[in-house]
Design a protein around this motif. Structure first.
Motif, PDB file in Angstrom:
ATOM      1  N   GLY A  95      45.986  36.846  52.087  1.00 15.29           N
ATOM      2  CA  GLY A  95      46.696  37.747  51.190  1.00 15.29           C
ATOM      3  C   GLY A  95      47.975  37.168  50.638  1.00 15.29           C
ATOM      4  O   GLY A  95      48.742  37.863  49.977  1.00 15.29           O
ATOM      5  N   ALA A  96      48.218  35.880  50.902  1.00 11.06           N
ATOM      6  CA  ALA A  96      49.395  35.191  50.377  1.00 11.06           C
ATOM      7  C   ALA A  96      48.998  33.758  50.063  1.00 11.06           C
ATOM      8  O   ALA A  96      48.114  33.191  50.707  1.00 11.06           O
ATOM      9  CB  ALA A  96      50.546  35.211  51.381  1.00 11.06           C
ATOM     10  N   ILE A  97      49.629  33.174  49.056  1.00  8.94           N
ATOM     11  CA  ILE A  97      49.357  31.779  48.698  1.00  8.94           C
ATOM     12  C   ILE A  97      50.384  30.910  49.424  1.00  8.94           C
ATOM     13  O   ILE A  97      51.454  30.603  48.901  1.00  8.94           O
ATOM     14  CB  ILE A  97      49.392  31.588  47.175  1.00  8.94           C
ATOM     15  N   ARG A  98      50.051  30.594  50.658  1.00  8.52           N
ATOM     16  CA  ARG A  98      50.944  29.824  51.527  1.00  8.52           C
ATOM     17  C   ARG A  98      50.121  28.850  52.357  1.00  8.52           C
ATOM     18  O   ARG A  98      48.941  29.074  52.609  1.00  8.52           O
ATOM     19  CB  ARG A  98      51.703  30.749  52.485  1.00  8.52           C
ATOM     20  N   GLU A  99      50.771  27.800  52.804  1.00  6.87           N
ATOM     21  CA  GLU A  99      50.105  26.840  53.681  1.00  6.87           C
ATOM     22  C   GLU A  99      49.679  27.544  54.967  1.00  6.87           C
ATOM     23  O   GLU A  99      50.441  28.314  55.558  1.00  6.87           O
ATOM     24  CB  GLU A  99      51.047  25.688  54.016  1.00  6.87           C
ATOM     25  N   GLY A 100      48.452  27.295  55.388  1.00  4.17           N
ATOM     26  CA  GLY A 100      47.944  27.899  56.613  1.00  4.17           C
ATOM     27  C   GLY A 100      47.261  29.241  56.412  1.00  4.17           C
ATOM     28  O   GLY A 100      46.689  29.781  57.357  1.00  4.17           O
ATOM     29  N   TYR A 101      47.312  29.784  55.197  1.00  3.74           N
ATOM     30  CA  TYR A 101      46.649  31.060  54.900  1.00  3.74           C
ATOM     31  C   TYR A 101      45.293  30.786  54.254  1.00  3.74           C
ATOM     32  O   TYR A 101      45.058  29.719  53.685  1.00  3.74           O
ATOM     33  CB  TYR A 101      47.502  31.910  53.957  1.00  3.74           C
ATOM     34  N   LEU A 102      44.399  31.764  54.341  1.00  2.75           N
ATOM     35  CA  LEU A 102      43.089  31.641  53.728  1.00  2.75           C
ATOM     36  C   LEU A 102      43.221  31.434  52.220  1.00  2.75           C
ATOM     37  O   LEU A 102      44.050  32.081  51.575  1.00  2.75           O
ATOM     38  CB  LEU A 102      42.261  32.898  54.001  1.00  2.75           C
ATOM     39  N   ALA A 103      42.388  30.552  51.686  1.00  3.83           N
ATOM     40  CA  ALA A 103      42.441  30.237  50.251  1.00  3.83           C
ATOM     41  C   ALA A 103      41.649  31.264  49.458  1.00  3.83           C
ATOM     42  O   ALA A 103      40.618  30.970  48.851  1.00  3.83           O
ATOM     43  CB  ALA A 103      41.912  28.828  50.008  1.00  3.83           C
ATOM     44  N   ASP A 104      42.115  32.510  49.486  1.00  4.45           N
ATOM     45  CA  ASP A 104      41.499  33.623  48.756  1.00  4.45           C
ATOM     46  C   ASP A 104      42.430  33.969  47.597  1.00  4.45           C
ATOM     47  O   ASP A 104      43.497  34.576  47.802  1.00  4.45           O
ATOM     48  CB  ASP A 104      41.299  34.825  49.676  1.00  4.45           C
ATOM     49  N   VAL A 145      37.227  32.491  46.999  1.00  4.07           N
ATOM     50  CA  VAL A 145      37.224  32.903  48.406  1.00  4.07           C
ATOM     51  C   VAL A 145      37.023  31.666  49.272  1.00  4.07           C
ATOM     52  O   VAL A 145      36.030  30.959  49.125  1.00  4.07           O
ATOM     53  CB  VAL A 145      36.114  33.934  48.699  1.00  4.07           C
ATOM     54  N   GLY A 146      37.987  31.398  50.136  1.00  5.88           N
ATOM     55  CA  GLY A 146      37.881  30.225  51.004  1.00  5.88           C
ATOM     56  C   GLY A 146      37.825  28.926  50.233  1.00  5.88           C
ATOM     57  O   GLY A 146      37.171  27.963  50.666  1.00  5.88           O
TER      58      GLY A 146
END
Length: 337
Positions: free
Chosen positions: A267-276, A307-308
């Motif tokens: 739910g956020a565009i950050r390093e370590g977050y899902l690439a959704d 997604v991912g």
């Protein structure tokens, strides 16, 4: 921008016609939902989940929480339903259980079951009574309001999410905050079925409660997640006469907040977050007015859904997706009317 998380969708939202659904009041709709959920076939489930996946993707949803699917057939996953790609799914095959807090059943037996599920490491999603009538029926029977009742028996914690807390009291807000219990608001259903209450979203998020949004039965009315966001902001301001809930807070609960409610790091565009991720068409969105121009968005504003790290939808596919959705809906309405 980050993809949206639709935290609460009933499969029956694809089986009911908007005409019939709109005639059911707050107390009647629950019985109708249970009736259909208890009799859904594997064939209907496949077509219903296909509709949910496609409708979710074209409105920028990258994570969905599906409820009301029988455990015995939920293992039929979307990727086996001729859909090559789909949003992420949080359902009853991912150690998740959905239950109704219905004052007309033996709630002490339900509490025992919920306690056993918690001990077996399940995430719990509990449907709180939507109408004032049901809330006070439970209060009359057990001497406690619904969320107080769950707190008394140790059901509230960070792995429990409460849906439809439209009649939550101020002391129950404190209880939810202390126990780190999550809340899912579904204001479309509240409005459609004349339930009267409304989740005090601003008060919850200022108490550090994780809040997500769910379309619930809104798909049956042709509504999508983008429209849900708009309605949530407008209905909150109308109900409470309060301008404090702003677009940034709304976008937070629609994205990272929803992911947290469903137990995903996204739910956020950050390093370590899902690439959704959702890409918007700059010709369809007033970039200079962001983030408030999100309120002017619709499905046509979405250029691509990822997604991912995998592209699952592009706007050039829009007309074909709509055609597939309508064909599936016609088939389902023939089955259920």
């Amino acid at each position: 921008m980050p993809g949206f998380a639709d935290c609460h969708i009933h499969v029956v939202s694809t089986l009911l016609s908007s005409g019939k659904l709109s005639k059911l009041d707050c107390d009647d709709v629950l019985n109708k939902i249970k009736e259909i959920e208890s009799s859904i076939t594997i064939d209907a489930l496949k077509h219903a989940m296909k509709v949910i996946a496609l409708r979710s993707m074209i409105s920028g949803v990258t994570l969905i929480g599906i409820h009301g699917v029988p455990q015995s057939i939920i293992e039929t996953r979307l990727r086996t339903l001729t859909i090559s790609t789909s949003p992420r799914i949080k359902d009853e095959s991912t150690r998740t259980m959905f239950r109704y807090l219905d004052p007309d059943i033996n709630l002490l037996e339900l509490v025992k079951e919920l306690q056993e599920l918690k001990n077996s490491d399940y995430d719990l999603f509990i449907h709180i009574p939507m109408s004032k009538t049901y809330v006070f029926r439970l209060k009359s029977k057990y001497g406690l309001f619904p969320i107080e009742f769950l707190g008394k028996y140790g059901i509230l914690d960070s792995r429990t999410s409460l849906i439809h807390c439209d009649w939550i009291t101020n002391w129950e807000i404190g209880l939810v905050s202390r126990t780190r219990t999550k809340i899912i608001a579904s204001p479309i259903s509240t409005a459609i079925h004349c339930c009267g209450g409304f989740v005090p979203i601003y008060e919850l998020i200022t108490k550090d409660v994780d809040v997500g949004l769910g379309t619930d039965l809104g798909l049956a009315m042709g509504l999508d997640f983008i429209e849900l966001m708009k309605m949530t902001l407008l209905m909150y301001r109308y109900n409470y006469g309060d301008l404090r809930l702003n677009i940034n807070q709304l976008l937070y609960i629609a994205t990272i907040g929803g992911y947290e409610v469903l137990g995903f790091k996204g739910g956020a565009i950050r390093e370590g977050y899902l690439a959704d991720i959702v890409l918007l068409d700059a010709d369809q969105v007033d970039v200079d007015e962001l983030p408030y121009s999100v309120l002017n968005m619709d499905k046509r504003s979405i250029s691509m859904v990822i997604v991912g790290g995998e592209i699952v939808y592009e706007s050039k596919e829009f007309n074909e997706v709509i055609r597939i959705i309508n064909n599936e809906l016609r088939y389902l309405r023939e089955l259920y009317g």
